[in-house]
Design an enzyme around this catalytic site. Structure first.
Site, mmCIF file in Angstrom:
data_model
loop_
_atom_site.group_PDB
_atom_site.id
_atom_site.type_symbol
_atom_site.label_atom_id
_atom_site.label_comp_id
_atom_site.label_asym_id
_atom_site.label_seq_id
_atom_site.Cartn_x
_atom_site.Cartn_y
_atom_site.Cartn_z
ATOM 1 N N LYS A 179 0.606 -0.538 15.154
ATOM 2 C CA LYS A 179 1.977 -0.661 15.665
ATOM 3 C C LYS A 179 2.239 -1.932 16.488
ATOM 4 O O LYS A 179 3.391 -2.293 16.701
ATOM 5 C CB LYS A 179 2.300 0.551 16.545
ATOM 6 C CG LYS A 179 2.473 1.837 15.766
ATOM 7 C CD LYS A 179 3.634 1.756 14.790
ATOM 8 C CE LYS A 179 3.526 2.831 13.725
ATOM 9 N NZ LYS A 179 4.089 2.403 12.443
ATOM 10 N N PRO A 239 -4.659 -0.357 18.648
ATOM 11 C CA PRO A 239 -4.323 -0.705 17.257
ATOM 12 C C PRO A 239 -4.500 0.440 16.254
ATOM 13 O O PRO A 239 -4.254 0.273 15.082
ATOM 14 C CB PRO A 239 -5.264 -1.861 16.939
ATOM 15 C CG PRO A 239 -6.272 -1.898 18.007
ATOM 16 C CD PRO A 239 -5.754 -1.155 19.169
ATOM 17 N N HIS A 253 0.847 -1.201 0.000
ATOM 18 C CA HIS A 253 0.000 0.000 0.000
ATOM 19 C C HIS A 253 0.877 1.243 0.000
ATOM 20 O O HIS A 253 1.700 1.431 0.885
ATOM 21 C CB HIS A 253 -0.917 0.006 1.231
ATOM 22 C CG HIS A 253 -2.076 -0.928 1.120
ATOM 23 N ND1 HIS A 253 -3.221 -0.796 1.857
ATOM 24 C CD2 HIS A 253 -2.263 -2.018 0.328
ATOM 25 C CE1 HIS A 253 -4.085 -1.760 1.533
ATOM 26 N NE2 HIS A 253 -3.514 -2.522 0.609
ATOM 27 N N TYR A 261 3.685 6.163 10.336
ATOM 28 C CA TYR A 261 2.862 5.009 9.936
ATOM 29 C C TYR A 261 3.719 3.938 9.263
ATOM 30 O O TYR A 261 3.554 2.751 9.523
ATOM 31 C CB TYR A 261 1.744 5.472 8.990
ATOM 32 C CG TYR A 261 0.627 4.460 8.811
ATOM 33 C CD1 TYR A 261 0.598 3.611 7.703
ATOM 34 C CD2 TYR A 261 -0.391 4.327 9.758
ATOM 35 C CE1 TYR A 261 -0.418 2.674 7.533
ATOM 36 C CE2 TYR A 261 -1.415 3.395 9.603
ATOM 37 C CZ TYR A 261 -1.415 2.579 8.492
ATOM 38 O OH TYR A 261 -2.429 1.631 8.347
ATOM 39 N N TYR A 284 -9.285 5.182 7.834
ATOM 40 C CA TYR A 284 -9.531 5.413 9.260
ATOM 41 C C TYR A 284 -10.563 6.541 9.329
ATOM 42 O O TYR A 284 -10.284 7.652 8.891
ATOM 43 C CB TYR A 284 -8.253 5.860 9.974
ATOM 44 C CG TYR A 284 -7.167 4.804 10.077
ATOM 45 C CD1 TYR A 284 -6.395 4.457 8.965
ATOM 46 C CD2 TYR A 284 -6.916 4.156 11.284
ATOM 47 C CE1 TYR A 284 -5.390 3.484 9.062
ATOM 48 C CE2 TYR A 284 -5.909 3.191 11.391
ATOM 49 C CZ TYR A 284 -5.163 2.868 10.274
ATOM 50 O OH TYR A 284 -4.173 1.910 10.371
HETATM 51 P P1 FAS Z 1 1.260 -12.920 21.155
HETATM 52 O O1 FAS Z 1 0.316 -12.617 22.284
HETATM 53 O O2 FAS Z 1 0.781 -12.900 19.760
HETATM 54 O O3 FAS Z 1 1.890 -14.386 21.366
HETATM 55 C C1 FAS Z 1 2.280 -14.818 22.653
HETATM 56 C C2 FAS Z 1 2.234 -16.339 22.659
HETATM 57 O O4 FAS Z 1 2.719 -16.795 23.938
HETATM 58 C C3 FAS Z 1 0.824 -16.872 22.516
HETATM 59 O O5 FAS Z 1 0.787 -17.853 21.507
HETATM 60 C C4 FAS Z 1 0.509 -17.461 23.899
HETATM 61 O O6 FAS Z 1 -0.320 -18.610 23.816
HETATM 62 C C5 FAS Z 1 1.882 -17.822 24.404
HETATM 63 N N1 FAS Z 1 1.970 -17.852 25.869
HETATM 64 C C6 FAS Z 1 1.420 -16.984 26.745
HETATM 65 N N2 FAS Z 1 1.739 -17.337 28.010
HETATM 66 C C7 FAS Z 1 2.526 -18.436 27.925
HETATM 67 C C8 FAS Z 1 3.168 -19.273 28.871
HETATM 68 N N3 FAS Z 1 3.088 -19.024 30.186
HETATM 69 N N4 FAS Z 1 3.886 -20.331 28.426
HETATM 70 C C9 FAS Z 1 3.990 -20.580 27.089
HETATM 71 N N5 FAS Z 1 3.404 -19.825 26.136
HETATM 72 C C10 FAS Z 1 2.681 -18.778 26.557
HETATM 73 N N6 FAS Z 1 -1.623 -5.317 16.414
HETATM 74 C C11 FAS Z 1 -1.647 -4.577 15.292
HETATM 75 O O7 FAS Z 1 -0.601 -4.123 14.842
HETATM 76 N N7 FAS Z 1 -2.838 -4.361 14.632
HETATM 77 C C12 FAS Z 1 -4.017 -4.894 15.080
HETATM 78 O O8 FAS Z 1 -5.068 -4.700 14.485
HETATM 79 C C13 FAS Z 1 -4.032 -5.675 16.249
HETATM 80 N N8 FAS Z 1 -5.197 -6.241 16.710
HETATM 81 C C14 FAS Z 1 -5.167 -6.969 17.872
HETATM 82 C C15 FAS Z 1 -6.343 -7.558 18.393
HETATM 83 C C16 FAS Z 1 -6.314 -8.289 19.584
HETATM 84 C C17 FAS Z 1 -7.590 -8.911 20.122
HETATM 85 C C18 FAS Z 1 -5.104 -8.450 20.279
HETATM 86 C C19 FAS Z 1 -5.066 -9.213 21.602
HETATM 87 C C20 FAS Z 1 -3.938 -7.872 19.782
HETATM 88 C C21 FAS Z 1 -3.960 -7.147 18.571
HETATM 89 N N9 FAS Z 1 -2.800 -6.580 18.026
HETATM 90 C C22 FAS Z 1 -2.796 -5.852 16.885
HETATM 91 C C23 FAS Z 1 -1.545 -6.745 18.673
HETATM 92 C C24 FAS Z 1 -1.028 -8.105 18.318
HETATM 93 O O9 FAS Z 1 -1.014 -8.273 16.949
HETATM 94 C C25 FAS Z 1 0.315 -8.259 18.978
HETATM 95 O O10 FAS Z 1 1.114 -7.106 18.819
HETATM 96 C C26 FAS Z 1 1.079 -9.469 18.483
HETATM 97 O O11 FAS Z 1 0.272 -10.606 18.642
HETATM 98 C C27 FAS Z 1 2.366 -9.561 19.311
HETATM 99 O O12 FAS Z 1 2.917 -10.786 19.093
HETATM 100 P P2 FAS Z 1 3.645 -11.556 20.293
HETATM 101 O O13 FAS Z 1 4.522 -10.611 21.029
HETATM 102 O O14 FAS Z 1 4.220 -12.769 19.665
HETATM 103 O O15 FAS Z 1 2.491 -11.939 21.344
HETATM 104 C C1 PHB Z 2 -6.161 -4.771 10.625
HETATM 105 O O1 PHB Z 2 -6.212 -4.969 9.403
HETATM 106 O O2 PHB Z 2 -6.467 -5.650 11.471
HETATM 107 C C2 PHB Z 2 -5.675 -3.433 11.130
HETATM 108 C C3 PHB Z 2 -5.044 -2.569 10.253
HETATM 109 C C4 PHB Z 2 -4.609 -1.334 10.714
HETATM 110 C C5 PHB Z 2 -4.818 -0.985 12.036
HETATM 111 C C6 PHB Z 2 -5.442 -1.857 12.915
HETATM 112 C C7 PHB Z 2 -5.881 -3.087 12.459
HETATM 113 O O3 PHB Z 2 -4.393 0.232 12.485
#
Ligand code: FAS
Ligand code: PHB
Length: 404
Positions: A300, A296, A75, A395, A204
């Site tokens: 980031k 989100p 993009h 961004y 957005y």
């Molecule tokens: P993660 O949380 O992805 O992974 C951690 C892993 O550790 C998991 O698989 C978990 O099961 C495991 N774990 C936890 N405790 C443990 C233990 N005690 N022993 C062993 N394993 C364990 N970011 C964006 O940029 N854009 C978005 O739109 C966006 N939407 C999101 C929506 C939701 C609902 C959530 C919760 C987050 C969102 N995020 C978004 C942020 C998200 O993408 C995180 O930044 C990303 O998953 C980070 O990755 P990890 O650091 O690997 O953590």
């Molecule tokens: C998404 O596609 O999930 C998304 C993209 C941009 C954002 C947040 C979520 O800022």
């Protein structure tokens, strides 16, 4: 007790842990990942969708970019709309050629999982009672339970990639860590549907009814979000109600093109800004959501996890390749500089784009004043080239910092 040894023990098989494991393995650094749930469960999480250039480059360096480069969408721009008026932020033009990649976190995670399995690297899924020990010593280790048996994994270093609810951050004594937090007075209701995206780039949308985001996963799969009160439950929102509300928040000339369909995922996520300092304690390093969370709004979360991985991977490469352990102390300082920058941008975008009427009611005139400040700030930034450049630079993501 079953015992084993590795060089780097990674807790968590989310994108942070998998990307770090792949990069370390590429440089002959042995690593084992311990994951609490099954691989399928990890892949069932619907999360991020926008990858910064730095993240894309890291995935290519890890040798796992083939499907991303084939199926991902580059993009060049992103749109902000304010009550129907649209403003395009030309990322490429304003940053001297930088862009973002639209490719779902689920896909990146799947690609990394498959690459790890193909490389014969060890990932222990569905383990429990994971507990780091002696992280301040030169011989840390982790105990965990698998199939009812206790295991001990000896290692040189531990990467806590276990997300916000993991065990790693709690391993740093409360007296040794400081946590910063802002909880937002609303959530994001997200919907995933196999429908063509309403627009070729992300939009957005700030409206008097609340914020909305039109995102995508491919030419045939869309991702949409609506700002909702924290009191809402996902069962309050039928697909039909979601689509109708989304149409009222998207710019009119876009909303008329919206193709609706049955949701394949629908959930409400709370929004918070959170940072733990420091991000390391002895030979334990906190990576990604284990150390920080962002709303989100700035796309980031996943990208800050990637920049942590980049810094830690460079440090561990220098440790094992050059025997230089002095650089270990740089991790937290370098990682936090970029984390706080991403935190501020995500907080700022959230303040400008969301509707704070709920919070304003409790804050009275002060809340109304805040609302006027934010309306004026957004109006300035979208209507000035300098302002659009600030948004564009943040961004696409600031450059990763090199080790000293
Ligand atoms: P993660 O949380 O992805 O992974 C951690 C892993 O550790 C998991 O698989 C978990 O099961 C495991 N774990 C936890 N405790 C443990 C233990 N005690 N022993 C062993 N394993 C364990 N970011 C964006 O940029 N854009 C978005 O739109 C966006 N939407 C999101 C929506 C939701 C609902 C959530 C919760 C987050 C969102 N995020 C978004 C942020 C998200 O993408 C995180 O930044 C990303 O998953 C980070 O990755 P990890 O650091 O690997 O953590
Ligand atoms: C998404 O596609 O999930 C998304 C993209 C941009 C954002 C947040 C979520 O800022």
């Amino acid at each position: 007790m079953n015992t084993s040894k590795t060089q780097v023990a990674i807790i968590g098989a989310g994108p942070s842990g998998l990307l770090l494991g792949q990069l370390l393995a590429k440089h002959g650094i042995d690593n084992v990942i311990l994951e609490r749930v099954s691989g399928d469960y990890v892949l069932g999480r619907i999360r991020a969708g926008i990858l910064e250039q730095g993240f894309v480059d890291l995935v290519r360096e890890a040798g796992v970019a083939e499907r991303m480069d084939r199926e991902g969408h580059v993009h060049d721009g992103v749109e902000l709309s304010i009550n129907d008026k649209r403003y395009r932020i030309d990322l490429k033009e304003l940053t001297g050629g930088k862009t973002v990649m639209c490719y779902g976190q689920t896909e990146i995670t799947a690609d990394l999982m498959h690459a790890r399995k193909d490389a014969g690297l060890v990932t222990e899924y569905e383990v429990s009672d994971v507990q780091p020990h002696d992280v301040k010593s030169d011989n840390p280790y982790i105990t965990y339970t698998k199939n009812g048996e206790t295991h001990r994994l000896d290692c040189d270093y531990i990467a806590g990639c276990d997300g916000f609810h993991g065990v790693s951050r709690q391993t740093i004594p409360e007296t040794e860590r400081k946590e910063f937090e802002r909880v937002y007075p609303f959530g994001w209701l997200g919907l995933l549907a196999d429908t063509p995206p309403v627009h070729k780039e992300l939009i957005y949308a700030k409206t008097d009814r609340g914020f909305a985001l039109a995102s995508q996963r491919s030419d045939t799969r869309s991702r949409y979000y609506l700002q909702v009160p924290l009191t809402d439950k996902v069962e309050d929102w039928s697909d039909e109600r979601f689509w109708e509300e989304l149409k009222t928040r998207l710019p009119r000339d876009v909303a008329s093109d919206l193709i609706t369909g049955p949701s394949i995922e629908k959930s409400i996520a709370p929004l918070r800004s959170f940072v733990c300092e420091p991000m390391q304690y002895g030979r334990l390093f906190l990576v990604g959501d284990a150390a920080h969370i962002v709303p989100p709004t700035g796309a980031k979360g996943l990208n800050l996890a990637a920049s942590d991985v980049a810094t830690l991977y460079k440090i561990l490469q220098r440790v094992y390749k050059e025997g230089d352990t002095d650089c270990i102390g740089q991790y937290s300082e370098i990682a936090l500089r970029r984390v706080w920058n991403g935190e501020r941008f995500s907080w700022w975008m959230s303040n400008m784009l969301h509707n704070y009427d709920d919070e304003i009611q409790s804050n009275g005139v002060e809340g109304e004043t805040f609302k006027r400040f934010m309306e004026s700030e957004l109006d300035y930034y979208v209507n000035s080239e300098a302002g659009r450049r600030v948004i564009a630079e943040q961004y696409v993501g600031l450059p990763y910092e090199e080790l000293r």
